[in-house]
Design an enzyme around this catalytic site. Structure first.
Site, PDB file in Angstrom:
ATOM      1  N   GLY A  49       0.743  -1.272   0.159  1.00 52.94           N
ATOM      2  CA  GLY A  49       0.232  -0.126  -0.058  1.00 52.94           C
ATOM      3  C   GLY A  49       0.902   1.116   0.138  1.00 52.94           C
ATOM      4  O   GLY A  49       1.971   1.263   0.516  1.00 52.94           O
ATOM      5  N   GLN A  54       2.776   9.917   1.060  1.00 53.61           N
ATOM      6  CA  GLN A  54       4.429   9.315   1.153  1.00 53.61           C
ATOM      7  C   GLN A  54       5.167   9.785  -0.202  1.00 53.61           C
ATOM      8  O   GLN A  54       6.307   9.513  -0.104  1.00 53.61           O
ATOM      9  CB  GLN A  54       4.143   7.860   1.124  1.00 53.61           C
ATOM     10  CG  GLN A  54       3.623   7.321   2.570  1.00 53.61           C
ATOM     11  CD  GLN A  54       3.273   5.882   2.444  1.00 53.61           C
ATOM     12  OE1 GLN A  54       2.610   5.214   1.960  1.00 53.61           O
ATOM     13  NE2 GLN A  54       4.502   5.140   3.327  1.00 53.61           N
ATOM     14  N   CYS A 103       6.475   0.049   7.089  1.00 56.36           N
ATOM     15  CA  CYS A 103       6.162   0.983   6.472  1.00 56.36           C
ATOM     16  C   CYS A 103       7.277   1.362   5.157  1.00 56.36           C
ATOM     17  O   CYS A 103       8.280   1.813   5.940  1.00 56.36           O
ATOM     18  CB  CYS A 103       5.563   2.249   7.397  1.00 56.36           C
ATOM     19  SG  CYS A 103       5.127   3.633   6.536  1.00 56.36           S
ATOM     20  N   LEU A 104       6.900   1.750   4.074  1.00 51.74           N
ATOM     21  CA  LEU A 104       7.963   2.428   3.175  1.00 51.74           C
ATOM     22  C   LEU A 104       8.668   3.719   3.720  1.00 51.74           C
ATOM     23  O   LEU A 104       9.684   3.937   3.438  1.00 51.74           O
ATOM     24  CB  LEU A 104       7.414   2.538   1.763  1.00 51.74           C
ATOM     25  CG  LEU A 104       6.890   1.228   1.339  1.00 51.74           C
ATOM     26  CD1 LEU A 104       6.266   1.461  -0.006  1.00 51.74           C
ATOM     27  CD2 LEU A 104       7.896   0.177   1.094  1.00 51.74           C
ATOM     28  N   HIS A 145      -3.832   1.592   8.156  1.00 52.28           N
ATOM     29  CA  HIS A 145      -2.620   2.071   8.112  1.00 52.28           C
ATOM     30  C   HIS A 145      -2.189   2.975   6.988  1.00 52.28           C
ATOM     31  O   HIS A 145      -1.806   4.354   7.071  1.00 52.28           O
ATOM     32  CB  HIS A 145      -1.478   0.924   7.671  1.00 52.28           C
ATOM     33  CG  HIS A 145      -0.139   1.234   7.567  1.00 52.28           C
ATOM     34  ND1 HIS A 145       1.005   0.652   8.380  1.00 52.28           N
ATOM     35  CD2 HIS A 145       0.476   2.077   6.707  1.00 52.28           C
ATOM     36  CE1 HIS A 145       2.150   1.292   7.875  1.00 52.28           C
ATOM     37  NE2 HIS A 145       2.003   2.043   6.996  1.00 52.28           N
ATOM     38  N   GLU A 146      -2.837   2.689   5.764  1.00 46.97           N
ATOM     39  CA  GLU A 146      -2.869   3.635   4.555  1.00 46.97           C
ATOM     40  C   GLU A 146      -3.410   4.890   4.865  1.00 46.97           C
ATOM     41  O   GLU A 146      -2.886   6.006   4.650  1.00 46.97           O
ATOM     42  CB  GLU A 146      -3.227   3.035   3.273  1.00 46.97           C
ATOM     43  CG  GLU A 146      -2.362   1.695   2.860  1.00 46.97           C
ATOM     44  CD  GLU A 146      -0.798   2.142   2.860  1.00 46.97           C
ATOM     45  OE1 GLU A 146      -0.457   3.037   2.523  1.00 46.97           O
ATOM     46  OE2 GLU A 146      -0.031   1.215   3.050  1.00 46.97           O
ATOM     47  N   HIS A 149      -2.039   7.754   6.941  1.00 46.77           N
ATOM     48  CA  HIS A 149      -0.969   8.617   6.311  1.00 46.77           C
ATOM     49  C   HIS A 149      -1.716   9.883   5.869  1.00 46.77           C
ATOM     50  O   HIS A 149      -1.003  10.976   5.836  1.00 46.77           O
ATOM     51  CB  HIS A 149      -0.468   7.866   5.192  1.00 46.77           C
ATOM     52  CG  HIS A 149       0.562   6.979   5.350  1.00 46.77           C
ATOM     53  ND1 HIS A 149       1.768   7.605   6.181  1.00 46.77           N
ATOM     54  CD2 HIS A 149       0.865   5.914   5.272  1.00 46.77           C
ATOM     55  CE1 HIS A 149       2.648   6.290   6.233  1.00 46.77           C
ATOM     56  NE2 HIS A 149       2.023   5.255   5.488  1.00 46.77           N
TER      57      HIS A 149
HETATM   58 ZN    ZN Z   1       3.009   3.352   5.899  1.00 43.90          ZN
END
Ligand code: ZN
Length: 178
Positions: A49, A54, A103-104, A145-146, A149
């Site tokens: 995701g 991000q 998380c990226l 989670h997404e 953000h």
């Molecule tokens: Zn993340």
């Protein structure tokens, strides 16, 4: 198409409240290009995701694409590529569950976060049409989670204890099932 840079924890955009996209923006060429670039970026980074903040674009848009089977997290059902614009989450009653999330924007680490496991999600699709979906289990965690953000929230904000944060190598060595 292009692979975009995923910004990391410490970048101020990750802490902003992202703004909604207008119908005109949703229909625009630039949003279509953003989505294509985000998808290519997700594949290049090997994530499941990605939220627009991000890639340093503070708008309320996220993509999710997850293969089924046993991935590095858990046994999961797959989820076809989806684009979620201006989403609204409605957690439903029922037991929560925790997963070791990555998380990226926080590379090389993971943390254990408990979240509701049954959600209704209202959102607008790429065609500008309002949609509703239901998510359960790990997928419900991914959505939360997404969409966190979009409100400037990272999973580390939701750790019950800082002891529930680990580097990938130590997670694999000491915590993951052998
Ligand atoms: Zn993340």
């Amino acid at each position: 198409m292009a692979v975009l840079e995923v910004i990391r924890m410490g970048h101020p955009t990750l802490r902003e409240i992202a703004r909604e996209l207008t119908p005109e923006e949703i229909a625009s060429e630039s949003t279509a290009r953003l989505i294509e670039d985000m998808r290519e970026t997700l594949h290049a980074y090997g994530g499941i995701g990605l939220a627009a903040p991000q890639v340093n674009v503070p708008v309320r848009l996220a993509i999710i694409e997850m293969e089924g089977g046993t991935n590095r997290y858990v046994d999961v059902e797959g989820h076809d590529f989806g684009v979620y614009i201006n989403p609204v989450l409605k957690p439903q009653a029922g037991p929560g569950a925790g997963y070791w999330e990555g998380c990226l924007s926080i590379p090389g680490m993971r943390g254990y976060v408990e979240r509701p496991q049954h959600l209704i999600v209202d959102y607008v699709d790429v065609a500008g049409v309002p949609q509703t979906l239901e998510a359960r289990g790990f997928l419900a965690t991914v959505f939360q989670h997404e969409f966190d953000h979009l409100d400037g929230t990272l999973y580390i904000d939701r750790l019950a204890s800082t002891e529930l944060l680990a580097f990938d190598e130590e997670y694999n060595q000491f915590i993951a099932e052998p």
